[in-house]
Motif scaffolding. Structure first.
Motif, PDB file in Angstrom:
ATOM      1  N   VAL A   2      -6.254 -10.071  13.954  1.00 39.35           N
ATOM      2  CA  VAL A   2      -5.260  -8.929  14.120  1.00 39.35           C
ATOM      3  C   VAL A   2      -5.649  -8.237  15.418  1.00 39.35           C
ATOM      4  O   VAL A   2      -6.786  -7.532  15.325  1.00 39.35           O
ATOM      5  N   SER A  33     -18.225   6.029  12.656  1.00 35.03           N
ATOM      6  CA  SER A  33     -17.942   6.762  11.300  1.00 35.03           C
ATOM      7  C   SER A  33     -18.881   5.961  10.381  1.00 35.03           C
ATOM      8  O   SER A  33     -20.077   5.825  10.655  1.00 35.03           O
ATOM      9  N   ASP A  34     -18.262   6.026   9.096  1.00 31.99           N
ATOM     10  CA  ASP A  34     -19.126   5.356   7.944  1.00 31.99           C
ATOM     11  C   ASP A  34     -19.518   3.806   7.978  1.00 31.99           C
ATOM     12  O   ASP A  34     -20.128   3.305   6.856  1.00 31.99           O
ATOM     13  N   GLY A  56      -9.017  -2.827  11.076  1.00 31.55           N
ATOM     14  CA  GLY A  56      -8.442  -1.587  10.829  1.00 31.55           C
ATOM     15  C   GLY A  56      -7.393  -0.979  11.760  1.00 31.55           C
ATOM     16  O   GLY A  56      -6.955  -1.426  12.646  1.00 31.55           O
ATOM     17  N   SER A  57      -7.238   0.315  11.426  1.00 28.46           N
ATOM     18  CA  SER A  57      -5.988   1.124  12.103  1.00 28.46           C
ATOM     19  C   SER A  57      -6.636   1.859  13.360  1.00 28.46           C
ATOM     20  O   SER A  57      -6.119   2.285  14.035  1.00 28.46           O
ATOM     21  N   LEU A  58      -7.592   1.940  13.422  1.00 32.59           N
ATOM     22  CA  LEU A  58      -8.403   2.977  14.609  1.00 32.59           C
ATOM     23  C   LEU A  58      -9.136   2.523  15.553  1.00 32.59           C
ATOM     24  O   LEU A  58      -9.404   2.884  16.521  1.00 32.59           O
ATOM     25  N   SER A  69     -10.274  -8.535  11.479  1.00 35.19           N
ATOM     26  CA  SER A  69      -9.628  -7.231  11.702  1.00 35.19           C
ATOM     27  C   SER A  69     -10.334  -6.043  11.653  1.00 35.19           C
ATOM     28  O   SER A  69     -11.307  -6.217  10.947  1.00 35.19           O
ATOM     29  N   GLU A  72     -11.879  -3.938  -0.198  1.00 35.46           N
ATOM     30  CA  GLU A  72     -10.640  -4.925  -0.443  1.00 35.46           C
ATOM     31  C   GLU A  72     -11.488  -6.397  -0.457  1.00 35.46           C
ATOM     32  O   GLU A  72     -11.347  -7.113  -1.360  1.00 35.46           O
ATOM     33  N   SER A 105     -11.151  -1.664   3.790  1.00 29.78           N
ATOM     34  CA  SER A 105     -11.534  -3.099   4.173  1.00 29.78           C
ATOM     35  C   SER A 105     -12.573  -3.523   3.181  1.00 29.78           C
ATOM     36  O   SER A 105     -12.693  -4.562   2.635  1.00 29.78           O
ATOM     37  N   GLY A 164     -14.585  -0.686   7.623  1.00 25.97           N
ATOM     38  CA  GLY A 164     -13.785   0.722   6.991  1.00 25.97           C
ATOM     39  C   GLY A 164     -13.699   0.643   5.582  1.00 25.97           C
ATOM     40  O   GLY A 164     -13.881  -0.556   4.979  1.00 25.97           O
ATOM     41  N   TYR A 195       0.858  -1.278   0.080  1.00 28.01           N
ATOM     42  CA  TYR A 195      -0.165  -0.045   0.120  1.00 28.01           C
ATOM     43  C   TYR A 195       0.822   1.208   0.060  1.00 28.01           C
ATOM     44  O   TYR A 195       0.481   2.340  -0.568  1.00 28.01           O
ATOM     45  N   TYR A 204     -10.780 -14.705   8.886  1.00 28.71           N
ATOM     46  CA  TYR A 204      -9.699 -13.670   9.110  1.00 28.71           C
ATOM     47  C   TYR A 204     -10.619 -12.530   9.818  1.00 28.71           C
ATOM     48  O   TYR A 204     -11.833 -11.931   9.357  1.00 28.71           O
ATOM     49  N   TRP A 243      -0.559  -7.162  13.277  1.00 28.93           N
ATOM     50  CA  TRP A 243      -0.586  -6.650  11.957  1.00 28.93           C
ATOM     51  C   TRP A 243      -0.302  -7.529  10.905  1.00 28.93           C
ATOM     52  O   TRP A 243       0.588  -8.333  11.090  1.00 28.93           O
ATOM     53  N   CYS A 244      -1.111  -7.485   9.913  1.00 28.97           N
ATOM     54  CA  CYS A 244      -0.546  -8.356   8.549  1.00 28.97           C
ATOM     55  C   CYS A 244      -0.889  -7.625   7.252  1.00 28.97           C
ATOM     56  O   CYS A 244      -1.356  -6.493   7.422  1.00 28.97           O
TER      57      CYS A 244
HETATM   58  C1  UDX Z   1     -10.577   4.588   8.421  1.00 24.71           C
HETATM   59  C2  UDX Z   1     -11.951   4.760   8.900  1.00 24.71           C
HETATM   60  O1  UDX Z   1     -12.243   4.032   9.919  1.00 24.71           O
HETATM   61  C3  UDX Z   1     -12.885   4.114   7.817  1.00 24.71           C
HETATM   62  O2  UDX Z   1     -14.121   4.075   8.395  1.00 24.71           O
HETATM   63  C4  UDX Z   1     -12.857   5.130   6.582  1.00 24.71           C
HETATM   64  O3  UDX Z   1     -13.734   4.729   5.501  1.00 24.71           O
HETATM   65  C5  UDX Z   1     -11.335   5.109   5.877  1.00 24.71           C
HETATM   66  O4  UDX Z   1     -10.373   5.666   7.047  1.00 24.71           O
HETATM   67  P1  UDX Z   1      -9.525   2.279   9.201  1.00 24.71           P
HETATM   68  O5  UDX Z   1     -10.251   2.252  10.218  1.00 24.71           O
HETATM   69  O6  UDX Z   1      -8.005   2.182   9.464  1.00 24.71           O
HETATM   70  O7  UDX Z   1      -9.692   3.693   8.122  1.00 24.71           O
HETATM   71  O8  UDX Z   1     -10.072   1.026   8.206  1.00 24.71           O
HETATM   72  P2  UDX Z   1      -9.815   0.850   6.351  1.00 24.71           P
HETATM   73  O9  UDX Z   1     -10.329   1.926   5.830  1.00 24.71           O
HETATM   74  O10 UDX Z   1     -10.490  -0.482   6.621  1.00 24.71           O
HETATM   75  O11 UDX Z   1      -8.372   0.729   6.301  1.00 24.71           O
HETATM   76  C6  UDX Z   1      -7.620  -0.205   7.200  1.00 24.71           C
HETATM   77  C7  UDX Z   1      -6.233  -0.342   6.226  1.00 24.71           C
HETATM   78  O12 UDX Z   1      -5.479  -1.115   6.778  1.00 24.71           O
HETATM   79  C8  UDX Z   1      -6.848  -1.417   4.949  1.00 24.71           C
HETATM   80  O13 UDX Z   1      -6.286  -1.070   4.003  1.00 24.71           O
HETATM   81  C9  UDX Z   1      -6.102  -2.591   5.170  1.00 24.71           C
HETATM   82  O14 UDX Z   1      -6.009  -3.474   4.071  1.00 24.71           O
HETATM   83  C10 UDX Z   1      -4.914  -2.314   6.278  1.00 24.71           C
HETATM   84  N1  UDX Z   1      -4.518  -3.302   7.124  1.00 24.71           N
HETATM   85  C11 UDX Z   1      -5.839  -3.652   8.217  1.00 24.71           C
HETATM   86  C12 UDX Z   1      -3.321  -3.989   7.120  1.00 24.71           C
HETATM   87  O15 UDX Z   1      -2.793  -3.724   5.979  1.00 24.71           O
HETATM   88  N2  UDX Z   1      -3.181  -5.095   8.009  1.00 24.71           N
HETATM   89  C13 UDX Z   1      -4.140  -5.315   9.104  1.00 24.71           C
HETATM   90  O16 UDX Z   1      -3.586  -6.071   9.775  1.00 24.71           O
HETATM   91  C14 UDX Z   1      -5.151  -4.596   9.195  1.00 24.71           C
END
Ligand code: UDX
Length: 451
Positions: free
Chosen positions: A300, A366-367, A273-275, A271, A351, A348, A345, A244, A269, A325-326
């Motif tokens: 994760v 959020s969304d 996300g990051s927040l 997970s 994806e 995700s 998210g 990415y 699987y 994290w993966c």
């Molecule tokens: C945020 C918001 O929460 C989300 O609602 C909004 O639409 C976009 O931004 P986040 O919560 O991190 O993002 O979720 P997401 O949009 O799903 O993005 C997470 C990213 O981290 C994905 O691209 C996913 O592939 C990546 N990821 C997640 C990894 O590469 N490894 C992991 O272990 C977990």
């Protein structure tokens, strides 16, 4: 020969925003556009190696040592300060690039940073807003912006043209916050959207046809250009593109070897996300649900969340593996993975759809609730895990969801539907597909500027 059109790409500094905009940049670069990716000083440290063809520049957001507050009031201060400082530092960057012989033709900016359009107008260059969330969610916020949704939400069902009837649980979470600051911030995206030269949305036409048609009548400059995901999963033109580009975390690649000896479609699987931050009670229920489901699972749990795992919960057992994290795209694309438990998210979500994996939705904020609604009732590739009166998904409920997706006729239908979306997503970005045509139109217009 005319010189190459030059675009600055400015994303909101967070992983879920920079990553899709970086993927979009790579496609533009492939079409011959010169790209300068712009980030903040703090976010620069998180960027992995970029393709050498993409230049990188920094501007100040007023917080060069980073911004870590989650408090809503402080978030608001951040947005205000970024607008104030960013408007100036972005202008200075545009001037600097011009003086070095690389004048900027267009700024592609994150819709979370609407003030960027004023900067482009000041310098007489093209302003293209990039919507990182989908058309459905953007339409809900826009409807609120027009005053067609009132707070507090009293009607049990919210009707918005072209969207299915929405219950409260389907609406973005910010509609229910005590402090409306985040909702106001999101709605501010639309304060000047009509004045942008282009409105580019990270979705694909076939996925959100009706709402896109409706919105294109209102915003004639709207184009769907997604999914902006690493192109190796969709478009073989860019073969080396697995990564990415930005990650706040280090992937534990051992999970790929762990997946290798698991039977096809046998692994859940999971997970968020990051927040997303779930509490200890929810984490314990997830642990029980996964163990009781009898399926293999790859979970994760970010390092900051690990302490919430039940004390006696093994991180590597016969059935399960917990990593911090993966490489998510690679994991989803592995044939052992049969189901994705996700917070929904938008990245995700895209994806999962583009790789053709059915989902169990556990939206956090959020969304994500709206995306969960679409998974279950519009795209029909998943189900939403039910919550109890404390808004917790109990282990038993999660186990039943897993069994349904992994091992029932309905689960098979979800998988088939997911595979259909995968094909449509691949076509959309492929030669002559809906997103590809839109990207070409955008690029041609940029080259038109060069003549
Ligand atoms: C945020 C918001 O929460 C989300 O609602 C909004 O639409 C976009 O931004 P986040 O919560 O991190 O993002 O979720 P997401 O949009 O799903 O993005 C997470 C990213 O981290 C994905 O691209 C996913 O592939 C990546 N990821 C997640 C990894 O590469 N490894 C992991 O272990 C977990």
């Amino acid at each position: 020969m005319a010189s190459r059109a030059h675009c600055i790409v400015l994303a909101y500094p967070s992983q879920g925003h920079i990553n899709p905009m970086l993927q979009f940049s790579k496609l533009l670069e492939h079409e011959g556009v010169r790209i300068t990716l712009v980030t903040t000083f703090y976010y620069l440290k998180k960027l992995k190696k970029l393709p050498s063809s993409i230049a990188l520049e920094t501007i100040s957001d007023g917080y060069d040592d980073g911004f870590h507050e989650t408090d809503v009031e402080k978030q608001k201060l951040y947005f205000d300060r970024f607008r104030e400082v960013g408007s100036q530092t972005l202008g200075e960057l545009i001037e600097k690039l011009a003086s070095k012989g690389h004048p900027v033709d267009c700024v592609i900016y994150d819709s979370f940073l609407p003030w960027t359009l004023d900067v482009t107008k000041k310098y007489g260059i093209v302003g293209a807003v990039y919507l990182t969330q989908n058309m459905t969610v953007n339409s809900i916020y826009y409807h609120f912006h027009l005053g067609k949704i009132q707070l507090p939400l009293t009607d049990l069902q919210i009707s918005i043209p072209t969207l299915p009837p929405l219950q409260h649980e389907d609406m973005p979470s910010f509609f229910f916050d005590k402090d409306p600051a985040l909702l106001e911030f999101l709605v501010a995206q639309f304060s000047n959207v009509e004045k942008a030269d282009w409105i580019l949305c990270n979705t694909f036409y076939e996925l959100e046809k009706e709402v896109t048609d409706w919105k294109t009548k209102i915003w004639p400059k709207l184009r769907t250009i997604g999914p902006s995901i690493p192109s190796m999963f969709l478009d073989k033109r860019l073969k080396d593109d697995v990564d990415y580009g930005v990650s706040q975390f280090t992937s534990e690649e051992e999970c790929m070897t762990w997946l290798d000896d698991k039977p096809k479609d046998s692994v859940v699987y999971i997970s968020f996300g990051s927040l997303a931050v779930f509490d200890e009670e929810q984490t314990k229920e997830i642990a029980c649900g996964l163990e009781d489901s009898g399926s293999y699972f790859l979970w994760v749990v970010r390092a900051s969340e690990e302490a919430k795992l039940p004390k006696d919960f093994g991180k590597k057992t016969e059935k399960g593996l917990v990593v911090t994290w993966c490489p998510q795209m690679k994991v989803l694309a592995h044939e052992a993975v049969g189901c994705f438990v996700t917070h929904c998210g938008w990245n995700s979500t895209l994806e999962a759809l583009c790789i053709g994996v059915p989902t169990i939705a556990m939206p956090y904020w959020s969304d994500q609730s709206t995306n969960a609604k679409c998974f279950a009732d519009v795209w029909k590739t998943g189900i939403r895990a039910p919550v109890d009166e404390k808004k917790i998904v109990r282990g038993e409920a999660l186990k039943l969801c897993i069994n349904e997706v992994m091992d029932s006729e309905r689960g098979k239908e979800m998988k088939n539907n997911a595979m259909k979306w995968k094909i449509l997503a691949t076509k959309a970005v492929g030669e002559g597909g809906s997103s590809h045509k839109n990207i070409k139109e955008f690029v041609n217009s940029l080259f038109g500027l060069q003549v």
